[in-house]
Design a protein around this motif. Sequence first.
Motif, PDB file in Angstrom:
ATOM      1  N   UNK A  49       0.809  -1.225   0.000  1.00 12.53           N
ATOM      2  CA  UNK A  49       0.000   0.000   0.000  1.00 12.53           C
ATOM      3  C   UNK A  49       0.839   1.270   0.000  1.00 12.53           C
ATOM      4  N   UNK A  50       2.177   1.111  -0.044  1.00  8.72           N
ATOM      5  CA  UNK A  50       3.051   2.277  -0.124  1.00  8.72           C
ATOM      6  C   UNK A  50       3.628   2.735   1.200  1.00  8.72           C
ATOM      7  N   UNK A  51       3.542   1.893   2.243  1.00  7.36           N
ATOM      8  CA  UNK A  51       4.068   2.276   3.549  1.00  7.36           C
ATOM      9  C   UNK A  51       4.936   1.194   4.141  1.00  7.36           C
ATOM     10  N   UNK A  52       5.078   1.216   5.464  1.00  8.74           N
ATOM     11  CA  UNK A  52       5.831   0.220   6.212  1.00  8.74           C
ATOM     12  C   UNK A  52       5.153   0.012   7.558  1.00  8.74           C
ATOM     13  N   UNK A  53       5.503  -1.087   8.209  1.00  7.55           N
ATOM     14  CA  UNK A  53       5.025  -1.274   9.570  1.00  7.55           C
ATOM     15  C   UNK A  53       5.481  -0.103  10.430  1.00  7.55           C
ATOM     16  N   UNK A 102      19.887  -6.121  19.597  1.00 12.15           N
ATOM     17  CA  UNK A 102      20.140  -6.865  18.365  1.00 12.15           C
ATOM     18  C   UNK A 102      18.998  -6.805  17.372  1.00 12.15           C
ATOM     19  N   UNK A 103      17.819  -6.338  17.782  1.00 13.18           N
ATOM     20  CA  UNK A 103      16.676  -6.194  16.874  1.00 13.18           C
ATOM     21  C   UNK A 103      16.912  -4.989  15.952  1.00 13.18           C
ATOM     22  N   UNK A 104      16.215  -4.958  14.812  1.00 10.67           N
ATOM     23  CA  UNK A 104      16.363  -3.876  13.852  1.00 10.67           C
ATOM     24  C   UNK A 104      14.984  -3.493  13.300  1.00 10.67           C
ATOM     25  N   UNK A 105      14.832  -2.198  12.978  1.00  9.30           N
ATOM     26  CA  UNK A 105      13.598  -1.725  12.362  1.00  9.30           C
ATOM     27  C   UNK A 105      13.537  -2.221  10.919  1.00  9.30           C
ATOM     28  N   UNK A 106      12.347  -2.527  10.465  1.00  7.53           N
ATOM     29  CA  UNK A 106      12.186  -3.061   9.112  1.00  7.53           C
ATOM     30  C   UNK A 106      12.216  -1.975   8.055  1.00  7.53           C
ATOM     31  N   UNK A 107      12.256  -0.700   8.446  1.00  8.08           N
ATOM     32  CA  UNK A 107      12.378   0.415   7.511  1.00  8.08           C
ATOM     33  C   UNK A 107      13.490   1.335   7.993  1.00  8.08           C
ATOM     34  N   UNK A 143       8.757  -9.258  22.729  1.00  4.40           N
ATOM     35  CA  UNK A 143       9.140 -10.095  21.591  1.00  4.40           C
ATOM     36  C   UNK A 143       8.401 -11.421  21.658  1.00  4.40           C
ATOM     37  N   UNK A 144       8.207 -12.022  20.502  1.00  5.42           N
ATOM     38  CA  UNK A 144       7.502 -13.292  20.419  1.00  5.42           C
ATOM     39  C   UNK A 144       7.751 -13.951  19.076  1.00  5.42           C
ATOM     40  N   UNK A 145       7.153 -15.090  18.872  1.00  5.00           N
ATOM     41  CA  UNK A 145       7.318 -15.806  17.610  1.00  5.00           C
ATOM     42  C   UNK A 145       6.629 -15.046  16.478  1.00  5.00           C
ATOM     43  N   UNK A 146       7.318 -14.933  15.353  1.00  2.00           N
ATOM     44  CA  UNK A 146       6.744 -14.258  14.186  1.00  2.00           C
ATOM     45  C   UNK A 146       5.631 -15.078  13.551  1.00  2.00           C
ATOM     46  N   UNK A 147       5.491 -16.314  14.000  1.00  5.76           N
ATOM     47  CA  UNK A 147       4.422 -17.165  13.456  1.00  5.76           C
ATOM     48  C   UNK A 147       3.098 -16.938  14.174  1.00  5.76           C
ATOM     49  N   UNK A 148       3.113 -16.104  15.215  1.00  6.48           N
ATOM     50  CA  UNK A 148       1.856 -15.733  15.868  1.00  6.48           C
ATOM     51  C   UNK A 148       1.097 -14.730  15.002  1.00  6.48           C
ATOM     52  N   UNK A 149      -0.180 -14.536  15.288  1.00  8.60           N
ATOM     53  CA  UNK A 149      -1.005 -13.577  14.559  1.00  8.60           C
ATOM     54  C   UNK A 149      -1.353 -12.406  15.469  1.00  8.60           C
ATOM     55  N   UNK A 150      -1.438 -11.206  14.888  1.00 11.18           N
ATOM     56  CA  UNK A 150      -1.764 -10.012  15.664  1.00 11.18           C
ATOM     57  C   UNK A 150      -2.284  -8.931  14.723  1.00 11.18           C
ATOM     58  N   UNK A 151      -2.947  -7.924  15.303  1.00  6.70           N
ATOM     59  CA  UNK A 151      -3.284  -6.740  14.529  1.00  6.70           C
ATOM     60  C   UNK A 151      -1.984  -6.057  14.117  1.00  6.70           C
ATOM     61  N   UNK A 152      -2.065  -5.106  13.202  1.00 14.61           N
ATOM     62  CA  UNK A 152      -0.840  -4.424  12.775  1.00 14.61           C
ATOM     63  C   UNK A 152      -1.155  -2.979  12.412  1.00 14.61           C
ATOM     64  N   UNK A 153      -0.102  -2.166  12.367  1.00 16.51           N
ATOM     65  CA  UNK A 153      -0.253  -0.747  12.084  1.00 16.51           C
ATOM     66  C   UNK A 153       0.770  -0.340  11.028  1.00 16.51           C
ATOM     67  N   UNK A 154       0.291   0.373   9.995  1.00 16.72           N
ATOM     68  CA  UNK A 154       1.156   0.843   8.910  1.00 16.72           C
ATOM     69  C   UNK A 154       1.389   2.341   9.039  1.00 16.72           C
ATOM     70  N   UNK A 155       2.524   2.770   8.519  1.00 20.29           N
ATOM     71  CA  UNK A 155       2.874   4.192   8.523  1.00 20.29           C
ATOM     72  C   UNK A 155       3.162   4.627   7.089  1.00 20.29           C
ATOM     73  N   UNK A 156       2.541   5.743   6.682  1.00 17.56           N
ATOM     74  CA  UNK A 156       2.711   6.281   5.337  1.00 17.56           C
ATOM     75  C   UNK A 156       3.226   7.711   5.463  1.00 17.56           C
ATOM     76  N   UNK A 157       4.412   7.936   4.902  1.00 21.10           N
ATOM     77  CA  UNK A 157       5.041   9.254   4.993  1.00 21.10           C
ATOM     78  C   UNK A 157       4.606  10.129   3.815  1.00 21.10           C
TER      79      UNK A 157
END
Length: 513
Positions: A49-53, A102-107, A143-157
Amino acid sequence: MMRVLILMLSCFVSGGTVRVSTTCTPEACLTLHLEEKLFEKASEDCINNGGNLVTMRNENELQSIKSVLLAAGEYNILNSKVWIGLALQKRNCTDFTEELNGFRWTSAPTDSKYSNWKKKPLSTCTEKRCVSISLVDGLKWSDGSCRDSAFYMCKFLFKGMCKPILLEEPGDVKYNVPFLFKPLTPNERLAMLPHGTLAKIQCGGSEDAKTFDSICVNNNALFGWTTERFCARNESCKRKNGGCDHHCFETAGAGVRCECREGYYLKDDKVSCALRNNCENSPCESECIPTATGFSCACAEGFHLTEDNVSCVDIDECQQRTCGEHRCQNTPGSYFCECKPGFRLVAGKCEDVDECTEFSSLVQFSCQQGCLNSQGSFSCYCHAGYSSSSNDSRKCIDIDECVSRPCEDICLNTLGSFKCSCRENFILAKNGISCVPDPTEKIQITQSPDHRGEFITKLSQLPVTSGPSTVNTPPLNKTNTKADSSKRKESFLGSYWILVLKQVVYVCFRFLP
């Protein structure tokens, strides 16, 4: 400050079970997707959709996220997990010396000094871990397993925003925002619309009425719509102030004319007013803030204004002992602490590292038995019965207690202790060290090749008779009877002590080398 930045109330898009809550600021729009997805699927949806988490690199971003979640309160998401764009990739190890562990932002930028962990993440190098937040935890990171399900939020600059179009006569406007695939419905009203939004305007309110398009564009850092006028202008200021932001004046035969208050200017649409840019050609060294009567200068974080209220100088945070006993390095507009060994930087401060709990699996920090943490360091200790190795204080060596001969007879060394035992015909005393004769065994005296056997033999030949050795018996009278009784008593006592002496001699010779 964040209340000023939040310029839009939530709007929800109902598409089957999909619900989206959107909030826009002058720089970006945030969308909360009330549909549980895996972390990877949620990230792909934002990117498509043109954004990132959404990210949370500072307190301002935290407050923006909180505003979106609170606006969706009617859907009871207090305990719901929401993905944010922070993850530990597979084959990367957790690093507790960093703020992000050790974690990193995906954007981009992928790193930041800000952190908001609820607790320390799982220590791993083989599993991908993803981060979620929830209102019930105060938006703390978990932190948790990435195989879990959750709501999510996107950011569009976006570079900027446009105000909604105000029609001067009855009509209809449909908006297509860049990050949604369908037009907003009449019930989905946004207080601001992002740069690039397409507006389809229909005048007159009928299907055969004239329609035209307008786009939110950037015109010399001022954002507005490409069309100057929207449908016909009112002939009177009495209806919606003639469509004017500020002052409305009626003109003969030309409808109405709009003007702006002092300090503002009329934009190209001839109805909207914007604050006059009094900062053009300003003398401010860093930042200029326009006001209704002029401007004021400001400095970036880490700097302060000089007496001329125009220039900026750096603030030396190191003079305030910001880093305590650790080394402080001042930089233009900021500083950083160089922590001593055994400490790590957390939120700009140096904190002690508990090597005994955090790095127990690492060879350079592992103690074989006990570990004791201290400020900036740690030490190893050994349990009772062990001593530290002279070559490596982390290792423990068993102490051979038998060297000091703690047992009366036989000593057997064991790991961390020792065990005593006795030779034949003797048993261990209650103290676990001494030996006593075995009451179930008969003591036998064997011949010895030396004089000890001869001595014992002669000792056994000592007379133990209970009467005199002569056969002459004195006359029986009272005096002689008393004397004979006394002699028998002495003879009995002598025999008893001879037996005792024989036993003592045997025991002594038994343990002589």
